[in-house]
Design a protein around this motif. Sequence first.
Motif, short mmCIF file in Angstrom:
data_model
loop_
_atom_site.label_atom_id
_atom_site.label_comp_id
_atom_site.label_asym_id
_atom_site.label_seq_id
_atom_site.Cartn_x
_atom_site.Cartn_y
_atom_site.Cartn_z
N THR A 68 -43.38 -12.83 -10.74
CA THR A 68 -42.43 -13.24 -9.70
C THR A 68 -41.01 -13.19 -10.25
OG1 THR A 68 -43.95 -15.09 -9.80
CG2 THR A 68 -42.77 -14.76 -7.73
N VAL A 69 -40.86 -13.64 -11.48
CA VAL A 69 -39.55 -13.55 -12.12
C VAL A 69 -39.67 -12.55 -13.26
CG1 VAL A 69 -37.66 -14.83 -13.17
CG2 VAL A 69 -39.28 -16.01 -11.65
N ARG A 70 -39.14 -11.34 -13.05
CA ARG A 70 -39.19 -10.40 -14.16
C ARG A 70 -38.04 -10.70 -15.10
NH1 ARG A 70 -37.57 -5.75 -10.18
NH2 ARG A 70 -35.36 -5.70 -10.55
N LYS A 71 -38.23 -10.33 -16.35
CA LYS A 71 -37.28 -10.77 -17.35
C LYS A 71 -36.56 -9.61 -18.02
CE LYS A 71 -39.61 -13.46 -20.14
NZ LYS A 71 -40.26 -14.51 -20.88
N ARG A 72 -35.23 -9.63 -17.97
CA ARG A 72 -34.45 -8.68 -18.75
C ARG A 72 -34.24 -9.34 -20.10
NH1 ARG A 72 -28.72 -7.26 -16.54
NH2 ARG A 72 -29.83 -6.33 -14.78
N PRO A 107 -27.43 -7.97 -10.92
CA PRO A 107 -28.44 -8.91 -11.42
C PRO A 107 -29.87 -8.36 -11.30
CG PRO A 107 -26.84 -10.03 -10.04
CD PRO A 107 -26.52 -8.57 -9.95
N HIS A 108 -30.14 -7.55 -10.26
CA HIS A 108 -31.50 -7.06 -10.04
C HIS A 108 -31.71 -5.64 -10.54
CE1 HIS A 108 -32.54 -10.57 -7.76
NE2 HIS A 108 -31.42 -10.44 -7.08
N SER A 109 -30.82 -5.17 -11.38
CA SER A 109 -30.93 -3.78 -11.84
C SER A 109 -32.24 -3.53 -12.57
CB SER A 109 -29.77 -3.45 -12.79
OG SER A 109 -28.59 -3.25 -12.06
N LEU A 110 -32.80 -2.35 -12.34
CA LEU A 110 -33.96 -1.88 -13.10
C LEU A 110 -33.77 -0.37 -13.27
CD1 LEU A 110 -36.68 -2.76 -14.39
CD2 LEU A 110 -37.77 -2.10 -12.23
N LEU A 111 -33.51 0.03 -14.51
CA LEU A 111 -33.16 1.44 -14.76
C LEU A 111 -34.44 2.21 -15.07
CD1 LEU A 111 -29.93 0.90 -16.90
CD2 LEU A 111 -30.26 0.78 -14.42
#
Length: 437
Positions: A144-148, A177-181
């Motif tokens: 639910t909360v992915r972690k950078r 804040p929600h970036s996912l490369l």
Amino acid sequence: MSVLSILLLTFLAPTNSTRAARLLEVLYEWKDIEFAFPSPYAREVLIKTRAYIPGNSFPIDVDAWLQGEDQVFVTIPRAKPGVPSTLNTVVTSENGKPLLLPYPDWSWHREGDCDGITSVFRVQIDQCGRLWVVDSGTVNIFATVRKRICQPQLLVFNLKNKKLLLRYRIPDSVLEPHSLLTTVVADVLDVNGRCREAFAYIADVTGYGLIVVDAHREKSWRVVSNYFYAYPLHGHFELNNEEFDLMDGVIGLALSPPQNDKKDKTLYFHSLASVRESWVSAALLRNESNFPDFSNAVADKFFVSQGTRAGQSAPSAMNAEGSALFFSVMTKNSLNCWNPKLPYNENNIVEVDRDDITFQFASGLKVIRDRSGVEWVWALTCRFQNIMVEKVNKEEVNYRILMAPVAELVKGTSCAAQRSSSYATPSNPIAHKTRYR
Ligand SMILES: *[C@@H]1O[C@H](CO)[C@@H](O)[C@H](O)[C@H]1NC(C)=O
């Protein structure tokens, strides 16, 4: 023969709903990913410490370098806990099974070590013998909360000696804040020179943007466009009897060869939750002044097709001549091509191959030139729909690397290569210059 057995035969005979590939051939396959651990003891230790949890590693992308010693790369994002290595090459065990060996070596893959590599979705090999890696820095993507846990970074390796040529940490100033490369395309401007003038275009799938990295000057900026978003009507997926929702934006990136007098290239792109193709000039992307403060001063230079494909698609790749943009249509387990000289619509999109067993959810797609100069489409399929709904069946083959020769795939279609000069069309490669509103 009894009526019953004739009836049964009719029911058992292959129908249109199960089709097998004509040209795509499986090179490697796995039920579950196996790694080349230094020893059985090392494997046990990694399992005890939960650094390795069998069943939790699923591959996403493939690329291959067939110029020196063959190297086939496979990425495994740390989407779930217990992925021992996120970037690997394929090696073969003594009994002939394909295993994944961490690249460049095991020491780079300790989770939490931000000077190593954390979580890679896709890679790309350039024409100068270099591997471009975009590391999302993000783990537990399905939680639910992915972690950078680490700053996202762009890494470039020399394939000849595994040496790191560049580590560029992507600054917060170009991230959301929600970036996912997840996807990287390399654009080398001086391939016949020193290969120093090079840029990376990086898809931010959940930040709905594109990051341009000037690798030589070690600078980056963020490109925004309406076409990087998920299209709400296509956020629901029905793939091989599994259903899920995923509002993923820009994911498929493919660069054309240089065109016209200006030798400009076109970047083709699309969102996962979409059935349209978009494109923009690469030269436009490389000019930072066009994108001041997360705005787009050249929005009218971004295009989207009016026509649609039959379903959603993840990655794409283009042949060297630029006559074929390859992409999967996931709802049909098919590989398709489109010639950008024609309008993007169902009349001009050609299904070049399809397989209802081996071609479920192509998550990696490349056009790769072999030693003799012949181009091949390579694909990695991972049945991602089963991962999404937590129904991966460890008794069946889930992950495959497939390949087929480009010339055979496109033979007799509008994607077949013409003379190499014929690609160059004035200013706009698309017949109908259309924007979607
Ligand atoms: C870069 O973009 C700016 C603003 O859009 C423009 O004025 C300038 O001419 C461009 N530079 C080049 C080299 O194209």
